[in-house]
Design a protein around this motif. Structure first.
Motif, PDB file in Angstrom:
ATOM      1  N   ILE A  75      19.887 -26.623  60.637  1.00 55.89           N
ATOM      2  CA  ILE A  75      19.813 -25.200  59.694  1.00 55.89           C
ATOM      3  C   ILE A  75      19.661 -26.231  58.444  1.00 55.89           C
ATOM      4  O   ILE A  75      19.148 -26.556  57.821  1.00 55.89           O
ATOM      5  CB  ILE A  75      20.462 -24.538  59.944  1.00 55.89           C
ATOM      6  CG1 ILE A  75      19.736 -23.426  60.978  1.00 55.89           C
ATOM      7  CG2 ILE A  75      20.477 -23.521  59.303  1.00 55.89           C
ATOM      8  CD1 ILE A  75      20.362 -22.218  61.316  1.00 55.89           C
ATOM      9  N   ARG A  76      20.964 -27.144  58.588  1.00 53.61           N
ATOM     10  CA  ARG A  76      21.721 -28.013  57.188  1.00 53.61           C
ATOM     11  C   ARG A  76      20.356 -28.742  56.773  1.00 53.61           C
ATOM     12  O   ARG A  76      20.656 -28.816  55.271  1.00 53.61           O
ATOM     13  CB  ARG A  76      22.816 -28.312  57.345  1.00 53.61           C
ATOM     14  CG  ARG A  76      23.463 -28.653  55.894  1.00 53.61           C
ATOM     15  CD  ARG A  76      25.098 -29.803  56.211  1.00 53.61           C
ATOM     16  NE  ARG A  76      25.719 -29.908  55.186  1.00 53.61           N
ATOM     17  CZ  ARG A  76      25.103 -30.915  55.155  1.00 53.61           C
ATOM     18  NH1 ARG A  76      24.565 -32.198  55.236  1.00 53.61           N
ATOM     19  NH2 ARG A  76      25.742 -31.487  54.051  1.00 53.61           N
ATOM     20  N   ASN A  77      20.041 -29.701  57.918  1.00 54.17           N
ATOM     21  CA  ASN A  77      19.865 -30.532  58.103  1.00 54.17           C
ATOM     22  C   ASN A  77      18.341 -29.962  57.136  1.00 54.17           C
ATOM     23  O   ASN A  77      17.616 -31.012  56.849  1.00 54.17           O
ATOM     24  CB  ASN A  77      18.917 -31.598  58.751  1.00 54.17           C
ATOM     25  CG  ASN A  77      20.315 -32.253  58.870  1.00 54.17           C
ATOM     26  OD1 ASN A  77      21.500 -32.832  58.410  1.00 54.17           O
ATOM     27  ND2 ASN A  77      20.917 -32.641  60.324  1.00 54.17           N
ATOM     28  N   VAL A  78      17.640 -28.978  57.282  1.00 52.27           N
ATOM     29  CA  VAL A  78      16.485 -27.777  56.694  1.00 52.27           C
ATOM     30  C   VAL A  78      16.512 -28.580  55.065  1.00 52.27           C
ATOM     31  O   VAL A  78      15.659 -29.570  53.945  1.00 52.27           O
ATOM     32  CB  VAL A  78      15.762 -26.291  56.871  1.00 52.27           C
ATOM     33  CG1 VAL A  78      15.467 -26.267  55.815  1.00 52.27           C
ATOM     34  CG2 VAL A  78      15.801 -26.710  58.279  1.00 52.27           C
ATOM     35  N   ARG A  79      17.606 -28.462  54.122  1.00 50.10           N
ATOM     36  CA  ARG A  79      17.590 -28.203  52.798  1.00 50.10           C
ATOM     37  C   ARG A  79      19.279 -29.127  52.221  1.00 50.10           C
ATOM     38  O   ARG A  79      19.628 -28.143  51.473  1.00 50.10           O
ATOM     39  CB  ARG A  79      16.921 -27.425  52.267  1.00 50.10           C
ATOM     40  CG  ARG A  79      17.500 -28.041  50.307  1.00 50.10           C
ATOM     41  CD  ARG A  79      15.837 -28.795  50.341  1.00 50.10           C
ATOM     42  NE  ARG A  79      14.802 -27.876  49.337  1.00 50.10           N
ATOM     43  CZ  ARG A  79      13.868 -27.939  49.000  1.00 50.10           C
ATOM     44  NH1 ARG A  79      13.761 -29.423  48.606  1.00 50.10           N
ATOM     45  NH2 ARG A  79      12.470 -27.533  48.791  1.00 50.10           N
ATOM     46  N   PRO A  80      19.658 -30.098  52.845  1.00 51.23           N
ATOM     47  CA  PRO A  80      20.492 -29.925  52.592  1.00 51.23           C
ATOM     48  C   PRO A  80      21.716 -30.734  50.973  1.00 51.23           C
ATOM     49  O   PRO A  80      20.413 -30.479  50.051  1.00 51.23           O
ATOM     50  CB  PRO A  80      21.305 -31.228  52.712  1.00 51.23           C
ATOM     51  CG  PRO A  80      19.870 -32.216  53.073  1.00 51.23           C
ATOM     52  CD  PRO A  80      18.388 -30.848  53.111  1.00 51.23           C
ATOM     53  N   PRO A  81      21.781 -29.804  50.357  1.00 56.55           N
ATOM     54  CA  PRO A  81      22.790 -30.105  49.391  1.00 56.55           C
ATOM     55  C   PRO A  81      22.280 -30.960  48.659  1.00 56.55           C
ATOM     56  O   PRO A  81      22.375 -31.549  48.844  1.00 56.55           O
ATOM     57  CB  PRO A  81      24.205 -29.410  49.358  1.00 56.55           C
ATOM     58  CG  PRO A  81      25.014 -29.646  50.740  1.00 56.55           C
ATOM     59  CD  PRO A  81      23.037 -29.923  51.689  1.00 56.55           C
ATOM     60  N   GLU A  82      21.751 -30.981  47.875  1.00 59.48           N
ATOM     61  CA  GLU A  82      21.929 -32.201  46.719  1.00 59.48           C
ATOM     62  C   GLU A  82      22.589 -32.386  45.434  1.00 59.48           C
ATOM     63  O   GLU A  82      23.312 -31.465  44.754  1.00 59.48           O
ATOM     64  CB  GLU A  82      19.895 -32.201  45.884  1.00 59.48           C
ATOM     65  CG  GLU A  82      20.309 -31.092  44.985  1.00 59.48           C
ATOM     66  CD  GLU A  82      19.694 -30.957  43.660  1.00 59.48           C
ATOM     67  OE1 GLU A  82      20.583 -32.607  43.435  1.00 59.48           O
ATOM     68  OE2 GLU A  82      20.032 -29.839  42.757  1.00 59.48           O
ATOM     69  N   PRO A  83      23.203 -33.590  44.701  1.00 61.36           N
ATOM     70  CA  PRO A  83      24.030 -33.395  43.856  1.00 61.36           C
ATOM     71  C   PRO A  83      24.273 -33.572  42.315  1.00 61.36           C
ATOM     72  O   PRO A  83      24.828 -33.691  42.341  1.00 61.36           O
ATOM     73  CB  PRO A  83      24.473 -35.318  44.663  1.00 61.36           C
ATOM     74  CG  PRO A  83      23.006 -35.995  44.734  1.00 61.36           C
ATOM     75  CD  PRO A  83      22.025 -34.784  45.663  1.00 61.36           C
ATOM     76  N   TYR A  84      22.658 -33.181  42.173  1.00 60.84           N
ATOM     77  CA  TYR A  84      22.774 -32.527  40.741  1.00 60.84           C
ATOM     78  C   TYR A  84      22.943 -30.995  40.217  1.00 60.84           C
ATOM     79  O   TYR A  84      23.360 -30.817  39.657  1.00 60.84           O
ATOM     80  CB  TYR A  84      21.859 -33.279  39.911  1.00 60.84           C
ATOM     81  CG  TYR A  84      21.260 -34.722  40.067  1.00 60.84           C
ATOM     82  CD1 TYR A  84      22.457 -35.031  39.266  1.00 60.84           C
ATOM     83  CD2 TYR A  84      20.550 -35.492  41.395  1.00 60.84           C
ATOM     84  CE1 TYR A  84      21.828 -36.908  39.150  1.00 60.84           C
ATOM     85  CE2 TYR A  84      21.121 -37.145  41.663  1.00 60.84           C
ATOM     86  CZ  TYR A  84      21.508 -37.524  41.286  1.00 60.84           C
ATOM     87  OH  TYR A  84      21.686 -39.051  40.745  1.00 60.84           O
ATOM     88  N   LYS A  85      22.413 -30.422  40.952  1.00 57.58           N
ATOM     89  CA  LYS A  85      22.753 -29.079  41.131  1.00 57.58           C
ATOM     90  C   LYS A  85      23.178 -28.323  41.520  1.00 57.58           C
ATOM     91  O   LYS A  85      23.316 -27.287  41.899  1.00 57.58           O
ATOM     92  CB  LYS A  85      21.167 -28.804  40.888  1.00 57.58           C
ATOM     93  CG  LYS A  85      20.117 -29.065  39.682  1.00 57.58           C
ATOM     94  CD  LYS A  85      19.290 -28.013  39.611  1.00 57.58           C
ATOM     95  CE  LYS A  85      17.793 -28.930  38.103  1.00 57.58           C
ATOM     96  NZ  LYS A  85      17.163 -28.347  38.037  1.00 57.58           N
ATOM     97  N   GLY A  86      23.286 -28.677  43.340  1.00 57.52           N
ATOM     98  CA  GLY A  86      23.754 -28.266  43.714  1.00 57.52           C
ATOM     99  C   GLY A  86      23.268 -27.508  44.698  1.00 57.52           C
ATOM    100  O   GLY A  86      24.256 -26.972  46.232  1.00 57.52           O
ATOM    101  N   LYS A  87      21.816 -27.392  44.701  1.00 61.14           N
ATOM    102  CA  LYS A  87      20.918 -27.186  45.852  1.00 61.14           C
ATOM    103  C   LYS A  87      20.406 -27.282  46.607  1.00 61.14           C
ATOM    104  O   LYS A  87      21.048 -28.465  47.172  1.00 61.14           O
ATOM    105  CB  LYS A  87      19.755 -26.340  45.040  1.00 61.14           C
ATOM    106  CG  LYS A  87      19.608 -26.171  43.221  1.00 61.14           C
ATOM    107  CD  LYS A  87      18.562 -26.217  43.298  1.00 61.14           C
ATOM    108  CE  LYS A  87      17.437 -25.835  43.538  1.00 61.14           C
ATOM    109  NZ  LYS A  87      15.531 -25.090  43.171  1.00 61.14           N
ATOM    110  N   GLY A  88      20.728 -25.997  48.241  1.00 62.83           N
ATOM    111  CA  GLY A  88      20.115 -26.386  49.410  1.00 62.83           C
ATOM    112  C   GLY A  88      21.562 -25.711  49.743  1.00 62.83           C
ATOM    113  O   GLY A  88      21.912 -24.635  49.442  1.00 62.83           O
ATOM    114  N   ILE A  89      21.234 -25.805  51.500  1.00 63.26           N
ATOM    115  CA  ILE A  89      22.000 -25.521  52.511  1.00 63.26           C
ATOM    116  C   ILE A  89      23.933 -25.984  53.209  1.00 63.26           C
ATOM    117  O   ILE A  89      23.128 -26.759  53.330  1.00 63.26           O
ATOM    118  CB  ILE A  89      21.036 -24.988  53.850  1.00 63.26           C
ATOM    119  CG1 ILE A  89      20.052 -23.969  53.124  1.00 63.26           C
ATOM    120  CG2 ILE A  89      22.542 -24.488  55.061  1.00 63.26           C
ATOM    121  CD1 ILE A  89      18.637 -24.209  54.530  1.00 63.26           C
TER     122      ILE A  89
END
Length: 178
Positions: free
Chosen positions: A148-162
């Motif tokens: 589930i996390r690999n669908v949208r891992p957190p990105e380091p610039y805005k912190g968006k994701g799972i």
């Protein structure tokens, strides 16, 4: 000298452990788990404790000793208490919802992503952005949470994701304009 392998596994009163050669089956209130181990490892069952015994001090046997003991201990804990992982969806418009026995994720992709739940695991959604996965098998709970996390891992610039609950996402500094 395996320190993990030497520890004795305490078995609660509501859990039964069955040993059949190299196969170990553990039954408890949360379910039933079974696993087949290396044939060279032997098991010593007494009252409410289980001990894993290795045949020699070779490197291969020492690594198998600790691993075998850890897996059996996780099986005992899983069928008595269970394991859980919590995920958070961070982002504008990100949400999760249950539709029957499917988890549906809307995380900024062109299509919603769906995950089937197995009968061994239970998924619950709290407040559209928190997903909780529970089950008896630590491997299955962690594997599904990782998928589930690999669908949208957190990105380091805005912190968006799972992300996992209480996961620290290190943020980077973006571009600096002139």
């Amino acid at each position: 000298m395996s320190r993990v392998g030497k520890r004795v596994i305490n078995i609660p009163s509501d859990v039964t452990v069955t040993i059949d050669g190299s196969a170990v089956t553990v039954k408890g209130p949360k379910g039933e788990l079974s696993h087949t181990f290396n044939r060279e490892m032997t098991f010593n069952m007494e009252d409410s404790s289980l001990e894993v015994i290795r045949p020699s001090d070779s490197q291969r046997h020492r690594t198998q000793h600790g691993t075998t003991r850890a897996i059996i201990n996780n099986m005992v804990v899983g069928v008595s208490e269970g394991f859980s992982k919590e995920l958070e969806l961070v982002g504008v418009g990100y949400r999760a919802q249950m539709q029957g026995n499917k988890l549906q994720l809307n995380v900024g992709l062109s299509h919603p992503v769906e995950f089937e739940t197995s009968e061994d695991l239970t998924i619950s959604v709290e407040g559209n952005t928190n997903v909780k996965i529970e089950g008896a098998s630590k491997e299955d709970v962690g594997g599904l949470a990782s998928k589930i996390r690999n669908v949208r891992p957190p990105e380091p610039y805005k912190g968006k994701g799972i992300r996992y609950k209480d996961e620290l996402v290190r943020s980077k500094v973006g571009k600096t304009g002139k």
